[in-house]
Design an enzyme around this catalytic site. Sequence first.
Site, PDB file in Angstrom:
ATOM      1  N   GLY A   1       0.950  -0.883   0.074  1.00 17.96           N
ATOM      2  CA  GLY A   1      -0.006   0.452  -0.231  1.00 17.96           C
ATOM      3  C   GLY A   1       1.217   1.217  -0.053  1.00 17.96           C
TER       4      GLY A   1
ATOM      5  CG  ASP B   1      -6.737  -6.337  -5.697  1.00 17.36           C
ATOM      6  OD1 ASP B   1      -6.396  -5.928  -4.120  1.00 17.36           O
ATOM      7  OD2 ASP B   1      -7.729  -7.027  -5.882  1.00 17.36           O
TER       8      ASP B   1
ATOM      9  CE  LYS C   1      -7.545  -0.232   9.808  1.00 15.23           C
ATOM     10  NZ  LYS C   1      -5.463  -0.778   9.193  1.00 15.23           N
TER      11      LYS C   1
ATOM     12  CB  SER D   1      -7.324   2.845  13.370  1.00 13.42           C
ATOM     13  OG  SER D   1      -8.198   3.933  13.786  1.00 13.42           O
TER      14      SER D   1
ATOM     15  CE1 TYR E   1     -10.158   1.826   9.050  1.00 15.86           C
ATOM     16  CE2 TYR E   1     -10.593   2.377  11.273  1.00 15.86           C
ATOM     17  CZ  TYR E   1      -9.225   2.230   9.982  1.00 15.86           C
ATOM     18  OH  TYR E   1      -8.429   3.003  10.068  1.00 15.86           O
TER      19      TYR E   1
END
Length: 270
Positions: A15, A70, A167, A150, A163
């Site tokens: 990424g 990907d 995380k 996160s 999310y």
Amino acid sequence: MIDLGLVGKRAVVSGAGYIPSRAGHGRHTALTLAAAGAAVACIDIDEGRAGSIASEIEDAGGVAYPVVADMTERDQVARAVKVSVDLLGGIDVCVDIIGGATWNPVGEVTPGEWTWTIENNLTQVFTLFQMVGQQMVRQGTGGSMVALASVDGTVAAAYHAPYGAAKAGVISLAKSFAYELGRHGIRVNAVAPGNVGTGNDDQPEGVWAVDNINPLIAPRAKDIANAVLFLSSDLAARITGQTLIVDGGATIRQAWTITAENFHLLRAGE
């Protein structure tokens, strides 16, 4: 001068490409690792983004290679890892940046949103770390893996519950991988950013507590990259299974409304 132990190391950043509407964690991390002396395989789903960050590193005097894949597809992860090994000669450092959130109240989250969020934030981390971990074990020279989690994985994630759950899973994965791979000299950690937004690069220096969220100040994308650098370096040689929170103090806030302006009332017993 402090030796970070990264000169000549072989790093993979999954990424790594820069998306203008995002914080740029991948770009900052790739640039920071390269500046510390590592050669970097810059993996991104977009060929232009992968090539752009690799060129930026090379223009700065570093060594980098673009790799297009990907990383939510297991066969493409396997190919990306193999290509990275072929280009670099091995892998000493692996950083996973990929992630994203959808927003909805818990009662309205769709099965598709749940599946997409888990795959893009958790499953792909497991797949990459599994394959890179196998490679590091074969090499027999140890290594470091870091995933971006996160603060939403440590506290409530209102309106983006999938999310937060994903995380939190990343934080748990780091512990499990660290426990099992420690005997091979492999360290596995996570970095949990706070409200970085699109990077916060426009924040003035030396100005603190500008809002009621961050007791210090909101973190910048380069602060996240520096945390990754630390955990990837020899400075963290005995640190594993940990999550380094970089959030300007947002998650340390107390539950009560005691402030510098009203604490004297408490002291006086009022």
